[in-house]
Scaffold this motif. Structure first.
Motif, PDB file in Angstrom:
ATOM      1  N   ASP A 189       0.929  -1.218  -0.061  1.00 52.84           N
ATOM      2  CA  ASP A 189       0.008   0.077   0.021  1.00 52.84           C
ATOM      3  C   ASP A 189       0.809   1.247   0.144  1.00 52.84           C
ATOM      4  OD1 ASP A 189       1.154  -0.459   2.450  1.00 52.84           O
ATOM      5  OD2 ASP A 189      -0.661  -0.031   3.504  1.00 52.84           O
ATOM      6  N   LYS A 190       2.067   1.100  -0.283  1.00 54.01           N
ATOM      7  CA  LYS A 190       3.263   2.471   0.021  1.00 54.01           C
ATOM      8  C   LYS A 190       4.388   2.306  -0.658  1.00 54.01           C
ATOM      9  CE  LYS A 190       4.204   1.672   4.920  1.00 54.01           C
ATOM     10  NZ  LYS A 190       3.945   2.290   5.952  1.00 54.01           N
ATOM     11  N   THR A 225       6.922   9.272   1.623  1.00 53.49           N
ATOM     12  CA  THR A 225       5.930   8.192   1.439  1.00 53.49           C
ATOM     13  C   THR A 225       5.103   8.320   0.295  1.00 53.49           C
ATOM     14  OG1 THR A 225       6.215   7.669   3.798  1.00 53.49           O
ATOM     15  CG2 THR A 225       4.436   6.663   2.757  1.00 53.49           C
ATOM     16  N   TYR A 226       4.934   7.318  -0.729  1.00 48.95           N
ATOM     17  CA  TYR A 226       4.013   7.332  -1.674  1.00 48.95           C
ATOM     18  C   TYR A 226       3.014   6.484  -1.372  1.00 48.95           C
ATOM     19  CZ  TYR A 226       7.618   9.743  -4.305  1.00 48.95           C
ATOM     20  OH  TYR A 226       8.761  10.415  -4.929  1.00 48.95           O
ATOM     21  N   LYS A 227       1.810   6.994  -1.107  1.00 48.47           N
ATOM     22  CA  LYS A 227       0.589   6.193  -0.702  1.00 48.47           C
ATOM     23  C   LYS A 227      -0.077   5.626  -2.015  1.00 48.47           C
ATOM     24  CE  LYS A 227      -3.796   6.468   1.569  1.00 48.47           C
ATOM     25  NZ  LYS A 227      -4.622   7.381   2.562  1.00 48.47           N
ATOM     26  N   GLU A 229      -3.108   3.091  -3.607  1.00 52.62           N
ATOM     27  CA  GLU A 229      -4.385   2.395  -3.471  1.00 52.62           C
ATOM     28  C   GLU A 229      -4.951   1.777  -4.912  1.00 52.62           C
ATOM     29  OE1 GLU A 229      -7.563   4.868  -2.316  1.00 52.62           O
ATOM     30  OE2 GLU A 229      -6.495   5.454  -0.340  1.00 52.62           O
ATOM     31  N   GLU A 263      -1.561  15.866  -2.834  1.00 53.69           N
ATOM     32  CA  GLU A 263      -2.813  14.767  -2.698  1.00 53.69           C
ATOM     33  C   GLU A 263      -3.560  15.047  -4.094  1.00 53.69           C
ATOM     34  OE1 GLU A 263      -4.257  13.917   1.448  1.00 53.69           O
ATOM     35  OE2 GLU A 263      -3.989  15.792   1.213  1.00 53.69           O
TER      36      GLU A 263
END
Length: 900
Positions: A189-190, A225-227, A229, A263
């Motif tokens: 997830d990241k 941190t690259y989130k 989804e 974002e």
């Protein structure tokens, strides 16, 4: 290894997912990738906090820059999806406080972004940039030419967030921070990117004090941190921290916390991909004015409105540098601020001030100009001083001492002194000082991995070759003093030769030079020579030489037999030397020095530990004690006093050390030596000292730099003339302003903001000494007085060119200590009183936090705390109190307190 896509979802779920906004990282790509024909709408913010590292953001100063961002894919290579050109455009910019408690005091209240940033800067900030990505890494960064550097840096900071990879591993990347080592950690997830900021190769000015006690400890971290989804990157969070603290005084500390947040909010239909095979053709078709520029952050200087010129600043502070004001902290503060101005000044400006100043303030001006340590300041001071003249000896010596204390000397300074040494001099004292300071510069450059520099190699040859070929006593002493500063391993064989075969004063200086070497260089060969000297196997040596040899042995991992033989010698030595050696052994045991374990082991045997040996009378002593002690640091003092059998001082040696963890700094050493004075009281000299000339002098070492010794008198006729005309005024050993701590870092934050972290520490110092005799009262007195004023400042700023936040912290104090030794030699054992007192000192702490717009509007918060550290009287040896009562009436006791 590419990031594998998740299993394909049913059509209705995929449709709902595509309705959400997202930056897409496709399964078959190695980095960030965008969909064709889509406009990505994102929000972006960067914020910065400055505080003292205590973690309370409410006490911070700083600011936040926020905006919307539009991103589109303009071109993708027909040869592969991983080669793409994206357009990034900042919109709707806002600037605000990070501290919401500011309220009505906010510097941004009631101001539009165009008023804060300025209209032309805002237009440049909102002008698009283009980023050429290949396999997720930046290949080119395109922008309009000649945009303000600070604005370009903000866009570089945003663009750098688009550089990433989806697989774990360590690689090197070039972004706004420079060419840096980065480590990726891929999760479901990241993706976490850790940048090793200390590995970044970039051109930024900076320097630091090399000594670990006077230096600073800095730490820097960067985590992005690259989130992710559903295989899509939907947000990026970056945090960068820079922390700094002064090693020996950890209240001088600060921290910069910089955050970025990007974002994805939504996507819309966007422009179609532009056809073509070459990126350059696409850029030209969009706007021919765009050009490729480095993505690495560039240096800029903020405009200083209303700042005084160098001359104007000097005129405003010169009154604080009058000789009568040098004991005040204001003098040191003025000295430090003027150095900052000097570092941006041209040679002609500096020279003009030097030539116009009067003789009272000129020595302090020379201190400041030399301490600036820039090419222009060095050229100016060398042009100003005439070493062929004896009319400006004080200025020449102040220049040389400032060179010796230089925080970050370079090869050019060393070459300049070598050139001067090979020229002619109006004073032989200055010639000696030049060589002694050359030795100090060699040491500092070698500590900074500069031992192979041509100038250093030349200086080494000059010192060692000069010592080997010298014939005159004065030249031998000069080169030995230079070697005492340089501590060259190659010089040890020469030192051993002079220590063992040289006449008294040369032998003593050679042994004290060996004493300065670190333990790894005190080899078995060195200790064998010291044992021969102490036990007089080959020739008779003076007491001062023998006791120094014993100290070297005992301080460097002595063997069982070495300790045993030294202990067995006690009782067979001249009276006062017996007492001195006994006192030294007792001091080792009492202070738990490294040799104490071996000494205790030997003392278990009765032949070494018996009443006869440990009951020797006399007045010589050796004593070590703590000035302050904490888990992190300590300060120690020691006083060794050796008398002749007739009660006349042979040597007093006062030392003060500062330790941070296990790193030592030899802060002060003041040695008073006397010899050949027995004829004054019709006494018999000790063995080996029958033919010594009358002499008394003082030698000082300050912050690991040996200075040129000064002479009270030399020869019987000189002694008698000075006794008949002498006053009790002390002789100055060293006086001046010293830049002791000097650290400067210019940081390129990942967000595009520029940060500076500076720490400066200076002191005004006056060390003087005197030696007095009274034949009528059969009394001698030596006095060493040290007056200091200390100022240490830390200055941390973050600058965007249109708004600046800063934190200034500082401490200052004024004080001193005095050591007095009084001997009455009308009887034996003679009466001795040793006193070392420290004055009560004020201790002031300052903190200033501010936020300021380039238009002049600002917020300032100031705090100040002041306390008084009580004076102290330090014990110097066990028998001192009874003897002092016999010589002087009792004095009121003063309270004891540790140094800050």
């Amino acid at each position: 290894m590419s990031h594998s896509p998740l299993p394909r979802k049913p059509y209705c779920q995929r449709k709902a997912a595509l309705a959400r906004a997202r930056i897409i990282s496709k399964g078959h790509t190695t980095g960030l990738s965008l969909n064709n024909d889509r406009l990505y709408k994102l929000t972006y913010s960067t914020e910065v906090f400055l505080d003292r590292g205590k973690g309370n953001l409410q006490d911070s100063v700083g600011y936040r820059i926020s905006s919307n961002v539009d991103v589109v894919l303009l071109w993708r290579s027909p040869d592969g999806d991983d080669d793409q050109l994206i357009q990034i455009m900042i919109k709707d910019v806002n600037v605000e406080n990070v501290n919401q408690q500011r309220g009505e005091k906010s510097i941004f209240k009631g101001k539009k972004p165009s008023q804060i940033i300025r209209k032309e800067n805002l237009e440049a900030l909102q002008r698009p940039v283009f980023l050429h990505l290949v396999h997720g890494k930046v290949k080119e960064f395109y922008s309009y030419p000649n945009e303000p550097v600070a604005i370009e840096n903000l866009k570089r900071g945003l663009a750098s967030l688009f550089q990433m990879q989806l697989s774990s591993g360590t690689t090197n990347e070039v972004d706004i921070s420079g060419d840096c080592k980065v480590t990726y950690q891929a999760h479901q997830d990241k993706v976490i990117k850790i940048k090793a900021l200390d590995s970044c190769k970039t051109e930024r000015s900076g320097f630091t004090t090399l000594n670990p006690v006077l230096g600073v400890t800095s730490k820097a971290t960067s985590v992005t941190t690259y989130k992710i989804e559903d295989s899509f990157v939907v947000a990026v969070f970056a945090e960068e921290i820079h922390a700094l603290k002064l090693n020996f005084l950890q209240t001088i500390a600060g921290k910069i916390l910089s955050k970025q947040k990007l974002e994805l909010k939504t996507t819309e239909a966007g422009p179609r991909l532009m056809p073509g095979k070459q990126v350059t053709a696409i850029i030209k078709a969009v706007d021919s004015k765009y050009t490729a520029i480095p993505i690495v952050g560039q240096v800029f200087e903020s405009e200083c409105k209303g700042c005084p010129s160098l001359s104007e600043h000097w005129q405003s502070i010169r009154k604080h540098l009058q000789p009568d004001n040098l004991s005040k902290a204001e003098a040191v503060r003025s000295f430090l601020t003027f150095i900052k101005h000097l570092r941006t000044a041209k040679k002609e400006e500096i020279l003009q001030i030097l030539k116009a100043e009067n003789k009272e303030v000129l020595p302090q001006l020379v201190d400041a100009v030399t301490s600036a340590q820039t090419p222009d300041s060095l050229d100016a001071i060398l042009d100003f001083l005439d070493f062929k003249s004896d009319s400006s000896i004080i200025l020449q010596e102040r220049f040389l001492y400032a060179c010796g204390f230089a925080s970050h000397p370079d090869e050019e300074l060393l070459r300049a002194l070598i050139s001067k040494f090979r020229g002619s001099f109006g004073s032989n004292d200055i010639r000696e000082s030049v060589m002694i300071i050359i030795g100090a510069l060699v040491r500092k450059l070698c500590q900074n991995e500069g031992c192979k520099l041509k100038g250093v190699v030349e200086a080494k040859k000059l010192i060692l070759g000069g010592l080997e070929k010298a014939e005159k006593k004065e030249d031998i002493m000069m080169y030995l003093l230079a070697l005492k500063n340089a501590r060259l391993p190659e010089g040890i064989p020469l030192l051993l030769k002079y220590a063992e075969t040289g006449e008294g004063s040369i032998s003593h200086l050679a042994t004290t030079t060996l004493q300065r070497y670190d333990a790894p260089f005190i080899t078995d060969e060195v200790k064998k020579t010291m044992n021969r000297i102490y036990h007089q196997n080959h020739k008779v040596h003076e007491k001062t030489v023998r006791t120094t040899a014993a100290t070297i042995i005992l301080n460097n991992n002595p063997s069982y037999m070495e300790v045993k033989n030294i202990l067995l010698s006690i009782g067979e030595l001249p009276k006062e030397m017996n007492k001195y050696m006994l006192s030294m052994v007792q001091d080792i045991l009492r202070f738990e020095m490294p040799a104490s374990k071996m000494v205790r082991r030997v003392l278990k045997e009765m032949f070494a530990h018996n009443y006869d040996r440990f009951s020797k009378s006399g007045s010589s002593s050796a004593y070590t004690g703590y000035i302050e002690r904490s888990p992190h640091s300590a300060s120690t003092y020691s006083l060794d006093i050796l008398y002749s059998g007739s009660g006349i001082l042979r040597r007093s040696n006062l030392n003060i050390f500062k330790y941070v963890r296990k790193n030592p700094l030899h802060s002060i050493q003041v040695v008073i030596e006397a010899q050949g004075l027995e004829t004054l009281i019709a006494a018999t000299p000790d063995e080996g000292e029958e033919n010594l000339d009358s002499y008394a002098g003082l030698s000082a070492l300050l912050f690991d730099v040996q200075l040129r010794p000064v002479t009270f008198f030399n020869g019987y006729s000189d002694l008698m003339s000075k006794m008949l005309s002498a006053s009790s005024d002390p002789m100055s050993v060293v006086k001046g302003l010293i830049l002791l701590i000097d650290h400067s870092q210019e940081l390129q934050l990942q967000s595009g903001l520029k940060a500076n972290m500076d720490v400066q520490g200076g002191l005004a110092i006056d060390i003087s000494g005197s030696m007095e005799f009274s034949l009528w009262y059969r009394e001698s007195k030596t006095r060493v007085k040290n007056r200091v004023a200390v100022v240490i400042t830390g200055d941390i700023t973050v600058d965007s060119s249109f708004v600046k936040a800063g934190l200034e912290i500082g401490v200052e104090t004024e004080g001193g200590f005095e050591f007095i030794s009084t001997v009455q030699f009308s009887q034996y054992p003679f009466l001795v009183c040793l006193q070392m007192d420290r004055d009560g000192v004020p201790y002031r702490q300052f903190e200033t936090k501010y936020e300021r717009l380039s238009t002049g509007r600002g917020y300032v918060s100031r705090k100040r705390k002041e306390s008084l550290v009580a004076g102290s009287e330090f014990p110097l040896h066990q028998e001192n109190s009874e003897m002092c009562k016999a010589v002087f009436p009792p004095q009121p006791e003063s309270s004891s307190s540790g140094w800050f």
